[in-house]
Design an enzyme around this catalytic site. Sequence first.
Site, PDB file in Angstrom:
ATOM      1  N   GLU A  21       0.813  -1.088   0.028  1.00 21.15           N
ATOM      2  CA  GLU A  21      -0.166  -0.225  -0.018  1.00 21.15           C
ATOM      3  C   GLU A  21       0.682   1.301  -0.071  1.00 21.15           C
ATOM      4  O   GLU A  21       2.150   1.241   0.273  1.00 21.15           O
ATOM      5  CB  GLU A  21      -1.093   0.050   1.075  1.00 21.15           C
ATOM      6  CG  GLU A  21      -2.097  -1.040   0.975  1.00 21.15           C
ATOM      7  CD  GLU A  21      -3.071  -0.866   2.261  1.00 21.15           C
ATOM      8  OE1 GLU A  21      -2.837  -0.339   3.494  1.00 21.15           O
ATOM      9  OE2 GLU A  21      -4.347  -1.500   2.120  1.00 21.15           O
ATOM     10  N   ARG A  32      -1.597  10.137   0.921  1.00 23.67           N
ATOM     11  CA  ARG A  32      -3.339  10.184   1.206  1.00 23.67           C
ATOM     12  C   ARG A  32      -3.832  11.637   1.350  1.00 23.67           C
ATOM     13  O   ARG A  32      -4.537  12.127   0.757  1.00 23.67           O
ATOM     14  CB  ARG A  32      -3.578   9.600   2.533  1.00 23.67           C
ATOM     15  CG  ARG A  32      -4.871   8.839   2.411  1.00 23.67           C
ATOM     16  CD  ARG A  32      -4.992   7.756   3.554  1.00 23.67           C
ATOM     17  NE  ARG A  32      -5.163   6.405   3.164  1.00 23.67           N
ATOM     18  CZ  ARG A  32      -5.550   5.494   4.154  1.00 23.67           C
ATOM     19  NH1 ARG A  32      -5.904   5.843   5.117  1.00 23.67           N
ATOM     20  NH2 ARG A  32      -5.824   4.362   3.277  1.00 23.67           N
ATOM     21  N   HIS A  88     -10.130  10.287   4.077  1.00 21.41           N
ATOM     22  CA  HIS A  88      -9.668   9.124   3.008  1.00 21.41           C
ATOM     23  C   HIS A  88     -10.263   9.865   1.697  1.00 21.41           C
ATOM     24  O   HIS A  88     -11.073  10.464   1.442  1.00 21.41           O
ATOM     25  CB  HIS A  88     -10.460   8.088   3.106  1.00 21.41           C
ATOM     26  CG  HIS A  88     -10.057   6.816   2.277  1.00 21.41           C
ATOM     27  ND1 HIS A  88     -10.018   6.677   0.692  1.00 21.41           N
ATOM     28  CD2 HIS A  88      -9.323   5.631   2.541  1.00 21.41           C
ATOM     29  CE1 HIS A  88      -9.439   5.572   0.457  1.00 21.41           C
ATOM     30  NE2 HIS A  88      -8.896   5.000   1.565  1.00 21.41           N
ATOM     31  N   HIS A  94     -11.921   9.851   8.057  1.00 19.56           N
ATOM     32  CA  HIS A  94     -11.700   8.378   7.987  1.00 19.56           C
ATOM     33  C   HIS A  94     -10.924   7.740   9.122  1.00 19.56           C
ATOM     34  O   HIS A  94     -11.278   6.869   9.910  1.00 19.56           O
ATOM     35  CB  HIS A  94     -10.724   8.143   6.808  1.00 19.56           C
ATOM     36  CG  HIS A  94     -10.581   6.808   6.637  1.00 19.56           C
ATOM     37  ND1 HIS A  94     -11.481   5.625   6.340  1.00 19.56           N
ATOM     38  CD2 HIS A  94      -9.358   5.937   6.508  1.00 19.56           C
ATOM     39  CE1 HIS A  94     -11.061   4.457   6.045  1.00 19.56           C
ATOM     40  NE2 HIS A  94      -9.577   4.704   6.218  1.00 19.56           N
ATOM     41  N   ARG A 129      -1.307   8.631   9.565  1.00 18.15           N
ATOM     42  CA  ARG A 129      -1.210   7.292  10.072  1.00 18.15           C
ATOM     43  C   ARG A 129      -0.667   6.649   8.480  1.00 18.15           C
ATOM     44  O   ARG A 129      -1.155   6.700   7.354  1.00 18.15           O
ATOM     45  CB  ARG A 129      -2.391   6.744  10.201  1.00 18.15           C
ATOM     46  CG  ARG A 129      -2.623   5.145  10.175  1.00 18.15           C
ATOM     47  CD  ARG A 129      -4.049   5.004  10.401  1.00 18.15           C
ATOM     48  NE  ARG A 129      -4.916   4.952   9.231  1.00 18.15           N
ATOM     49  CZ  ARG A 129      -5.659   4.269   8.617  1.00 18.15           C
ATOM     50  NH1 ARG A 129      -5.625   2.910   8.861  1.00 18.15           N
ATOM     51  NH2 ARG A 129      -6.596   4.524   7.559  1.00 18.15           N
TER      52      ARG A 129
HETATM   53  C1  LIG Z   1     -14.127   1.852   6.081  1.00 12.10           C
HETATM   54  C2  LIG Z   1     -12.814   1.732   6.649  1.00 12.10           C
HETATM   55  C3  LIG Z   1     -11.662   1.180   6.091  1.00 12.10           C
HETATM   56  C4  LIG Z   1     -10.666   0.913   7.090  1.00 12.10           C
HETATM   57  N1  LIG Z   1      -9.527   0.116   6.465  1.00 12.10           N
HETATM   58  C5  LIG Z   1      -8.503  -0.215   7.390  1.00 12.10           C
HETATM   59  C6  LIG Z   1      -7.343  -1.117   6.905  1.00 12.10           C
HETATM   60  O1  LIG Z   1      -7.505  -1.746   5.947  1.00 12.10           O
HETATM   61  N2  LIG Z   1      -6.307  -1.202   7.844  1.00 12.10           N
HETATM   62  C7  LIG Z   1      -6.222  -0.599   8.921  1.00 12.10           C
HETATM   63  O2  LIG Z   1      -5.377  -1.049   9.581  1.00 12.10           O
HETATM   64  N3  LIG Z   1      -7.102   0.221   9.338  1.00 12.10           N
HETATM   65  C8  LIG Z   1      -8.235   0.435   8.786  1.00 12.10           C
HETATM   66  N4  LIG Z   1      -9.291   1.322   8.931  1.00 12.10           N
HETATM   67  C9  LIG Z   1      -9.044   1.966  10.275  1.00 12.10           C
HETATM   68  C10 LIG Z   1      -9.388   0.753  11.361  1.00 12.10           C
HETATM   69  O3  LIG Z   1     -10.588  -0.119  10.798  1.00 12.10           O
HETATM   70  C11 LIG Z   1      -9.828   1.198  12.785  1.00 12.10           C
HETATM   71  O4  LIG Z   1      -8.902   2.568  12.822  1.00 12.10           O
HETATM   72  C12 LIG Z   1      -9.876   0.193  13.653  1.00 12.10           C
HETATM   73  O5  LIG Z   1     -10.719  -0.807  13.170  1.00 12.10           O
HETATM   74  C13 LIG Z   1     -10.434   0.693  14.968  1.00 12.10           C
HETATM   75  O6  LIG Z   1     -10.521  -0.192  15.965  1.00 12.10           O
HETATM   76  P1  LIG Z   1     -11.158  -0.132  17.535  1.00 12.10           P
HETATM   77  O7  LIG Z   1     -11.413  -1.314  18.012  1.00 12.10           O
HETATM   78  O8  LIG Z   1     -10.550   0.981  17.953  1.00 12.10           O
HETATM   79  O9  LIG Z   1     -12.730   0.663  17.113  1.00 12.10           O
HETATM   80  P2  LIG Z   1     -13.861   0.031  16.246  1.00 12.10           P
HETATM   81  O10 LIG Z   1     -13.667  -1.009  15.555  1.00 12.10           O
HETATM   82  O11 LIG Z   1     -14.482   1.315  15.603  1.00 12.10           O
HETATM   83  O12 LIG Z   1     -14.988  -0.289  17.569  1.00 12.10           O
HETATM   84  C14 LIG Z   1     -15.382   0.578  18.336  1.00 12.10           C
HETATM   85  C15 LIG Z   1     -16.471  -0.001  19.328  1.00 12.10           C
HETATM   86  O13 LIG Z   1     -17.146   0.838  20.227  1.00 12.10           O
HETATM   87  C16 LIG Z   1     -18.396   0.758  20.327  1.00 12.10           C
HETATM   88  N5  LIG Z   1     -19.047   2.262  20.843  1.00 12.10           N
HETATM   89  C17 LIG Z   1     -18.696   3.390  20.254  1.00 12.10           C
HETATM   90  N6  LIG Z   1     -19.404   4.208  21.196  1.00 12.10           N
HETATM   91  C18 LIG Z   1     -19.808   3.517  22.233  1.00 12.10           C
HETATM   92  C19 LIG Z   1     -20.298   3.951  23.568  1.00 12.10           C
HETATM   93  N7  LIG Z   1     -20.674   5.227  23.694  1.00 12.10           N
HETATM   94  N8  LIG Z   1     -20.868   2.940  24.175  1.00 12.10           N
HETATM   95  C20 LIG Z   1     -20.505   1.647  24.032  1.00 12.10           C
HETATM   96  N9  LIG Z   1     -19.994   1.263  22.907  1.00 12.10           N
HETATM   97  C21 LIG Z   1     -19.527   2.252  22.131  1.00 12.10           C
HETATM   98  C22 LIG Z   1     -18.881   0.585  18.641  1.00 12.10           C
HETATM   99  O14 LIG Z   1     -20.175   0.042  18.800  1.00 12.10           O
HETATM  100  C23 LIG Z   1     -17.817  -0.442  18.361  1.00 12.10           C
HETATM  101  O15 LIG Z   1     -18.251  -1.749  19.058  1.00 12.10           O
HETATM  102  C24 LIG Z   1     -10.551   1.451   8.197  1.00 12.10           C
HETATM  103  C25 LIG Z   1     -11.470   2.188   8.903  1.00 12.10           C
HETATM  104  C26 LIG Z   1     -12.707   2.424   7.937  1.00 12.10           C
HETATM  105  C27 LIG Z   1     -13.904   3.157   8.561  1.00 12.10           C
END
Ligand SMILES: Cc1cc2nc3c(=O)[nH]c(=O)nc-3n(C[C@H](O)[C@H](O)[C@H](O)COP(=O)(O)OP(=O)(O)OC[C@H]3O[C@@H](n4cnc5c(N)ncnc54)[C@H](O)[C@@H]3O)c2cc1C
Length: 528
Positions: free
Chosen positions: A119, A283, A237, A342, A377
């Site tokens: 990438e 990006r 993004h 993003h 990032r």
């Molecule tokens: C479309 C897209 C594509 C991406 N592609 C990539 C990739 O290919 N590679 C990469 O490294 N990163 C990628 N990213 C970034 C990456 O996906 C995220 O940074 C990462 O998944 C974040 O993980 P997390 O567990 O911190 O948060 P999340 O996966 O967003 O989980 C957050 C959790 O908190 C919960 N929540 C939120 N607020 C509350 C609340 N008030 N009370 C209770 N629960 C709550 C939500 O329901 C969820 O369960 C992408 C992001 C997007 C949006």
Amino acid sequence: MTRTPDNILDSGGVLIVGAGLAGLFAALKLKEPVTLLSAASLGSGASSAWAQGGIAAALGADDSPELHARDTEAAGAGIVDPKIARLIASEAAARIDDLAHLGVPFDRDADDRFVLGREAAHSKHRIVRVTGDRAGAEIMAALVRAVKATPRIRVIEGLVAFELALEAGRVAGVYAHRIADKTSPVLVRADATIFALGGVGGLFEVTTNPPQARGQGLGMAARAGALTADPEFVQFHPTAIAVGRDPAPLATEALRGEGALLVNDSDERFMTAVHADAELAPRDVVARGIFRELRAGRKVFLDARAAIGATFPAAFPTVFAYCIAEGIDPRIDLIPVAPAAHYHMGGIAVDENARTSLPGLWAIGECASTGAHGANRLASNSLLEAVVFGARAAIDVADIQHRAARAVAPSTIADAPPSALAIATLRKTMTLNVGLERNADDLEAAIATIARLENAGAGDPDLRNMTATATLIATAALRRTESRGGHFRSDFPAADPEMAKRTFITLAEARRVTKGAARAKLPLRAVV
Ligand SMILES: Cc1cc2nc3c(=O)[nH]c(=O)nc-3n(C[C@H](O)[C@H](O)[C@H](O)COP(=O)(O)OP(=O)(O)OC[C@H]3O[C@@H](n4cnc5c(N)ncnc54)[C@H](O)[C@@H]3O)c2cc1C
């Protein structure tokens, strides 16, 4: 209105709030009983499930964690913490191994070696993928299965955390409300609370993030006094699919990696005039190139017809499905695109064990700021950071002593949900005034609008968390009088070597700036 929680739940020790990759992985890594709280049903409402690219890990014969760390530092535009970049790069292989053991079906070659993709801004092939662009969905499916099969993990779905519970200066769990009923708060008590609450994209009008990603975690922690880091750095993004959907589906960067071109409605490849690497420029450069075309009234499209053509459905099944659902066949049609909020490089400031500045609170995943991403990032480093710090938090909380639940102070909760108009105004303000191109006048206008929305909706804790996070982003953006990585100031377009350091700021400090800005002038471009 002040209410005593009707219900007190004892987490039994450790509470993880948020069930994306960071939260699920930390729960699986812990040895002791744990309560996992999620606003949405397990596996949904998380950015993790939508990731298309994959996870970065230096697994190739010609690669090393040191090279990965150097690429991470280069992408971060001078303010990545070198120690943290080396830490995530060197622990990547072990965490990929963990995920494979948990059942993630990574793409492998005939010799059972990982197929490694490349990438933008990675000097080597080092992205582990699952079925092309299905990394997030498949990783989450495997982890959800593993969590459901682990009896020591108690899952509570449908509870929205809105405030930290504090006992004598120590975090003692969270207050939460049911999605449809804000009038009966529940206290979920814990000796160790791990925030895994995701990002802030939903604070902007156009975003790739799920609706749950509205900066609730950062806002809650900041309101309780936690130190935050680098809040001004938001990654946009370049190529969300612009078909008027909220959130906007993503057209992965890998499409441009495979040769898809960006054209405007005059069929011009405008990026060749912007950067020597054209569509494969960093990006933020591509995002601003598209933004300027759109601002000039032109439309922008991704043209994958020649480069990908007939192989599109097999090579990019997720993007293909998004397009077909909107009546666009990317084998023969152009895909309309626009930049979208993003990823948040900033968040709750944490150390290398995911500890925040508040005793009893850890933060992992996108809601935390570890210093790994700096001002921008590197692609596919965020899922990596989520698992590396998920594992580290799990080890660090392991020695906490469980204490009996005590009475805690009542919490304040509103009877009504925040007005849809207030949220829409906040999101519009963030996109217009705190988005891809910022300047002092717009940022001051945004700060005044955010303060007004906060005062008008003071009773609603969800809105207060959103406005707290928005205040931190706008204030830190106002104070950073330079351009660096994802933060671009049209009134300060160059980087200032004096400012090549991370931002550390509390909400109280941000509010002092807010008051100054409000006094300085009336909003110039307030949106309502
Ligand atoms: C479309 C897209 C594509 C991406 N592609 C990539 C990739 O290919 N590679 C990469 O490294 N990163 C990628 N990213 C970034 C990456 O996906 C995220 O940074 C990462 O998944 C974040 O993980 P997390 O567990 O911190 O948060 P999340 O996966 O967003 O989980 C957050 C959790 O908190 C919960 N929540 C939120 N607020 C509350 C609340 N008030 N009370 C209770 N629960 C709550 C939500 O329901 C969820 O369960 C992408 C992001 C997007 C949006």
